[in-house]
Design a protein around this motif. Sequence first.
Motif, PDB file in Angstrom:
ATOM      1  N   TYR A 143     -11.712  16.024  -3.664  1.00  0.00           N
ATOM      2  CA  TYR A 143     -12.663  16.769  -2.834  1.00  0.00           C
ATOM      3  C   TYR A 143     -11.996  18.015  -2.269  1.00  0.00           C
TER       4      TYR A 143
ATOM      5  N   ARG B 271      -3.323   7.562   2.111  1.00  0.00           N
ATOM      6  CA  ARG B 271      -3.386   7.410   3.559  1.00  0.00           C
ATOM      7  C   ARG B 271      -4.202   8.545   4.174  1.00  0.00           C
TER       8      ARG B 271
ATOM      9  N   TYR C 258     -14.363  13.101   6.562  1.00  0.00           N
ATOM     10  CA  TYR C 258     -14.744  12.860   5.165  1.00  0.00           C
ATOM     11  C   TYR C 258     -15.565  11.585   5.104  1.00  0.00           C
TER      12      TYR C 258
ATOM     13  N   VAL D  28       2.465   1.782  -3.434  1.00  0.00           N
ATOM     14  CA  VAL D  28       1.504   2.327  -4.399  1.00  0.00           C
ATOM     15  C   VAL D  28       1.323   3.818  -4.177  1.00  0.00           C
ATOM     16  N   GLU D  29       1.176   4.203  -2.902  1.00  0.00           N
ATOM     17  CA  GLU D  29       0.967   5.619  -2.610  1.00  0.00           C
ATOM     18  C   GLU D  29       2.213   6.425  -2.951  1.00  0.00           C
TER      19      GLU D  29
ATOM     20  N   ARG E   1       2.327   6.940  -6.669  1.00  0.00           N
ATOM     21  CA  ARG E   1       1.332   7.935  -7.083  1.00  0.00           C
ATOM     22  C   ARG E   1       1.824   9.341  -6.752  1.00  0.00           C
TER      23      ARG E   1
ATOM     24  N   TRP F 239      -4.491  20.631   2.893  1.00  0.00           N
ATOM     25  CA  TRP F 239      -3.408  19.642   2.872  1.00  0.00           C
ATOM     26  C   TRP F 239      -2.821  19.463   4.266  1.00  0.00           C
TER      27      TRP F 239
ATOM     28  N   ALA G 280      -1.676   3.243   5.770  1.00  0.00           N
ATOM     29  CA  ALA G 280      -1.141   3.157   4.419  1.00  0.00           C
ATOM     30  C   ALA G 280      -1.458   1.806   3.777  1.00  0.00           C
ATOM     31  N   VAL G 281      -1.385   0.750   4.573  1.00  0.00           N
ATOM     32  CA  VAL G 281      -1.691  -0.585   4.041  1.00  0.00           C
ATOM     33  C   VAL G 281      -3.147  -0.649   3.602  1.00  0.00           C
TER      34      VAL G 281
ATOM     35  N   GLY H 265      -3.688   1.400   0.453  1.00  0.00           N
ATOM     36  CA  GLY H 265      -3.228   0.726  -0.752  1.00  0.00           C
ATOM     37  C   GLY H 265      -4.176  -0.361  -1.217  1.00  0.00           C
TER      38      GLY H 265
ATOM     39  N   ASP I 248      -6.756  10.664  -5.460  1.00  0.00           N
ATOM     40  CA  ASP I 248      -7.912   9.861  -5.072  1.00  0.00           C
ATOM     41  C   ASP I 248      -9.095  10.788  -4.791  1.00  0.00           C
ATOM     42  N   GLU I 249     -10.219  10.216  -4.422  1.00  0.00           N
ATOM     43  CA  GLU I 249     -11.435  11.013  -4.266  1.00  0.00           C
ATOM     44  C   GLU I 249     -11.298  12.060  -3.176  1.00  0.00           C
ATOM     45  N   PHE I 250     -10.529  11.746  -2.141  1.00  0.00           N
ATOM     46  CA  PHE I 250     -10.385  12.704  -1.050  1.00  0.00           C
ATOM     47  C   PHE I 250      -9.577  13.912  -1.504  1.00  0.00           C
TER      48      PHE I 250
ATOM     49  N   ARG J   1      -4.268  20.072   7.121  1.00  0.00           N
ATOM     50  CA  ARG J   1      -5.265  19.439   7.973  1.00  0.00           C
ATOM     51  C   ARG J   1      -5.343  17.936   7.680  1.00  0.00           C
ATOM     52  N   ALA J   2      -5.234  17.588   6.403  1.00  0.00           N
ATOM     53  CA  ALA J   2      -5.339  16.177   6.032  1.00  0.00           C
ATOM     54  C   ALA J   2      -4.112  15.384   6.483  1.00  0.00           C
ATOM     55  N   ASN J   3      -2.962  16.033   6.592  1.00  0.00           N
ATOM     56  CA  ASN J   3      -1.747  15.329   6.972  1.00  0.00           C
ATOM     57  C   ASN J   3      -1.496  15.362   8.458  1.00  0.00           C
ATOM     58  N   ARG J   4      -2.423  15.961   9.181  1.00  0.00           N
ATOM     59  CA  ARG J   4      -2.302  15.959  10.635  1.00  0.00           C
ATOM     60  C   ARG J   4      -2.928  14.668  11.124  1.00  0.00           C
ATOM     61  N   ARG J   5      -2.113  13.815  11.786  1.00  0.00           N
ATOM     62  CA  ARG J   5      -2.613  12.477  12.163  1.00  0.00           C
ATOM     63  C   ARG J   5      -3.506  12.553  13.405  1.00  0.00           C
TER      64      ARG J   5
ATOM     65  N   ASN K  17      -7.294   8.366   6.831  1.00  0.00           N
ATOM     66  CA  ASN K  17      -7.251   9.133   8.072  1.00  0.00           C
ATOM     67  C   ASN K  17      -8.474  10.044   8.202  1.00  0.00           C
TER      68      ASN K  17
ATOM     69  N   GLY L 143       0.814  -1.215   0.000  1.00  0.00           N
ATOM     70  CA  GLY L 143       0.000   0.000   0.000  1.00  0.00           C
ATOM     71  C   GLY L 143       0.848   1.265   0.000  1.00  0.00           C
ATOM     72  N   GLU L 144       1.907   1.241   0.806  1.00  0.00           N
ATOM     73  CA  GLU L 144       2.776   2.425   0.875  1.00  0.00           C
ATOM     74  C   GLU L 144       3.537   2.613  -0.427  1.00  0.00           C
TER      75      GLU L 144
END
Lengths: 161, 75
Positions: free
Chosen positions: A102, B27, B38, A24-25, A28, A155, B17-18, B21, A97-99, A157-161, B31, A21-22
Amino acid sequence: MDVAFPGKGSPKMAEGTKGAGERVEAARARRKRTGFFVLFGIGMALGMAVGVWLVGKGLDSVVNEATDWPPALALGLLAAWIGAVLGGGIFIARQTDEFARYRDQRAVAAAGSVFFLGYPAWFLLWKSGMAPEPMHGVLWLVFWFVMMTVAVASWLRANRR
Amino acid sequence: MRNRLKVLRAKRDWNQAVLAGRVGVSRQAINAIETGKYDPSLPLAFKLSRLFGIRIEEIFDDGCGVSGEREPENG
């Protein structure tokens, strides 16, 4: 072992290794960055071309003398702009991606409101003598400022875990 | 919209992330869904449902019961 559901007994990924998954991301994100750099490079090249042409003519020829630009330069810039916006937009949209779409749409909508709300307001104030004539350059700059501000804020806000 | 995504993910020892994917999103999207910022699209909700092997309603909860009326928050 079920690949789709490894279950609680599966080992956690080792620190520093990337799962599927990582990867692929990351791929991208790399493609998206490449697209942005290509568009940025094209913009820089065109900007330099305009800058070279502007040497000796001053900023006045950009702001005030609309008929001073050679038609070939204007048409070339127009074609490059439309190509970059449409082509680059389609390419970037396929990497997101869709998010992310958005978030981007919110930024563009916020910026669009600059024209949708701002221009009529400025026009009406101008017609009543309460403001100077609307300046398209100012509206354009505010449009970009609003879009980038909303995009960056989303961005972050979305990357704040 | 409330969801059990984090719990379902944790049961399988997956990080965000997993999971991202596996369903083809970023990711950040996972989140944002987990934190309620969302709501996923229908195709993405179906992907998540098929991935975990449970119904969409068992993952997401809009706070309305079968009757469609909003249920009170559990105390």
